[in-house]
Design an enzyme around this catalytic site. Structure first.
Site, short mmCIF file in Angstrom:
data_model
loop_
_atom_site.label_atom_id
_atom_site.label_comp_id
_atom_site.label_asym_id
_atom_site.label_seq_id
_atom_site.Cartn_x
_atom_site.Cartn_y
_atom_site.Cartn_z
N ASN A 165 9.99 3.42 9.41
CA ASN A 165 8.96 3.76 9.17
C ASN A 165 7.61 3.33 10.17
O ASN A 165 6.73 2.58 10.39
CB ASN A 165 7.99 2.76 8.28
CG ASN A 165 6.97 3.61 7.05
OD1 ASN A 165 6.33 4.27 7.87
ND2 ASN A 165 6.34 2.84 6.63
N ILE A 174 0.73 -0.98 0.20
CA ILE A 174 -0.35 0.19 0.14
C ILE A 174 0.76 1.26 -0.04
O ILE A 174 1.88 1.78 0.79
CB ILE A 174 -0.87 -0.12 1.20
CG1 ILE A 174 -1.69 1.09 1.07
CG2 ILE A 174 -0.44 -0.29 2.99
CD1 ILE A 174 -2.94 0.93 1.62
N ALA A 203 3.85 2.70 9.57
CA ALA A 203 3.08 1.86 9.49
C ALA A 203 2.82 0.33 10.09
O ALA A 203 2.70 -0.42 10.26
CB ALA A 203 3.94 1.86 8.13
N VAL A 204 4.71 0.17 10.61
CA VAL A 204 3.55 -0.90 12.06
C VAL A 204 3.51 -0.94 12.79
O VAL A 204 2.72 -1.83 13.38
CB VAL A 204 5.78 -1.05 13.09
CG1 VAL A 204 6.02 -2.27 13.67
CG2 VAL A 204 6.74 -1.10 11.49
N GLY A 242 -1.85 10.39 7.47
CA GLY A 242 -1.69 10.89 8.60
C GLY A 242 -3.23 10.80 9.10
O GLY A 242 -4.05 11.71 10.36
N LYS A 243 -3.69 10.58 8.15
CA LYS A 243 -5.42 10.58 8.30
C LYS A 243 -6.64 9.45 8.58
O LYS A 243 -7.44 9.69 8.41
CB LYS A 243 -6.05 11.78 7.04
CG LYS A 243 -5.42 12.76 7.03
CD LYS A 243 -5.63 13.13 5.17
CE LYS A 243 -4.67 14.61 4.88
NZ LYS A 243 -5.19 15.59 3.88
N GLY A 244 -5.89 8.65 8.70
CA GLY A 244 -6.52 7.47 8.51
C GLY A 244 -7.37 5.87 7.57
O GLY A 244 -7.80 5.34 7.67
N LEU A 265 1.12 0.24 12.49
CA LEU A 265 -0.76 0.70 11.96
C LEU A 265 -0.89 -0.94 11.74
O LEU A 265 -2.07 -2.05 12.09
CB LEU A 265 -1.21 0.57 10.91
CG LEU A 265 -2.07 0.66 9.87
CD1 LEU A 265 -3.03 1.05 10.88
CD2 LEU A 265 -2.21 1.49 8.94
N TYR A 266 -0.10 -1.46 11.21
CA TYR A 266 -0.24 -3.83 11.27
C TYR A 266 -0.18 -4.09 12.44
O TYR A 266 -1.02 -4.93 12.09
CB TYR A 266 1.36 -3.53 10.10
CG TYR A 266 1.44 -2.97 8.95
CD1 TYR A 266 0.26 -3.35 7.64
CD2 TYR A 266 2.70 -2.98 8.16
CE1 TYR A 266 0.29 -1.92 6.78
CE2 TYR A 266 2.65 -2.25 6.99
CZ TYR A 266 1.80 -1.70 6.37
OH TYR A 266 2.07 -0.81 4.74
#
Length: 182
Positions: free
Chosen positions: A130, A90, A133-134, A98-100, A136-137
């Site tokens: 990153n 992605i 990202a980490v 940063g906006k979801g 979020l995953y």
């Protein structure tokens, strides 16, 4: 085509190539997604982008629902059809970080891939630096499965490349199975 609260996740069209090239030429985007040298990509890179679209199991363009503005893209490639293992990528334009939007896109697409495409697992690689990202995953249920120490050079510093994955049953437990009320 998929819709979320704020986004439309639609098929690729030829006019997206200009947006994709602009995104891939953003230095901060490239630092977080590519292990290639950071050099300007010429319009001939559009052929590479088109090839990525053609090879993907699922390739969507992420746009804002209210304006149609290009946000980014998501791709699922099949590592092994027998093992039903999809590889996720992605990428978002930097101005949309940063906006979801990434989380909104991932929840929708992963849900679809496990339900409709019957994938067993979805894997990805992410650079340790990153952190957004980490995190979020991990929040979505991905677990670290391996690490290539000092696997990528970014801004003169070595970073680890983290391999992460989520299984269909893990996703189901997190998002589909509701505990029985007592």
């Amino acid at each position: 085509m998929f819709e979320t609260e704020r986004l439309v996740l639609r098929p690729f069209v030829e006019s997206d190539l200009d947006h994709l090239l602009r995104m891939w030429n953003q230095p901060e985007v490239r630092k977080g997604t590519s292990n290639d040298y950071l050099v300007p990509l010429s319009p001939t890179f559009k052929e590479t982008l088109r090839g990525w679209v053609d090879k993907a199991l699922l390739y969507v363009i992420i746009t804002l629902k209210d304006s149609g503005e290009f946000v980014g893209n998501l791709t699922i490639n099949m590592g092994s059809s027998k093992n039903r293992d999809g590889t996720l990528g992605i990428t978002l334009l930097q101005e949309h970080w940063g906006k979801g939007y990434g989380e909104e896109t991932l929840r929708t697409i992963l849900d679809h891939c496990f339900k409709a495409c019957a994938l067993h697992r979805i894997t990805l690689d992410v650079f340790a630096g990153n952190e957004r990202a980490v995190n979020l995953y991990r929040k979505l249920g991905f677990v670290e499965e391996g690490r290539r120490r000092e696997g990528v050079l970014i801004d003169g510093a070595w970073q680890d490349v983290i391999g992460m994955g989520v299984l269909d049953r893990e996703w189901a437990e997190l998002y589909w199975v509701k505990p029985a009320s007592v």
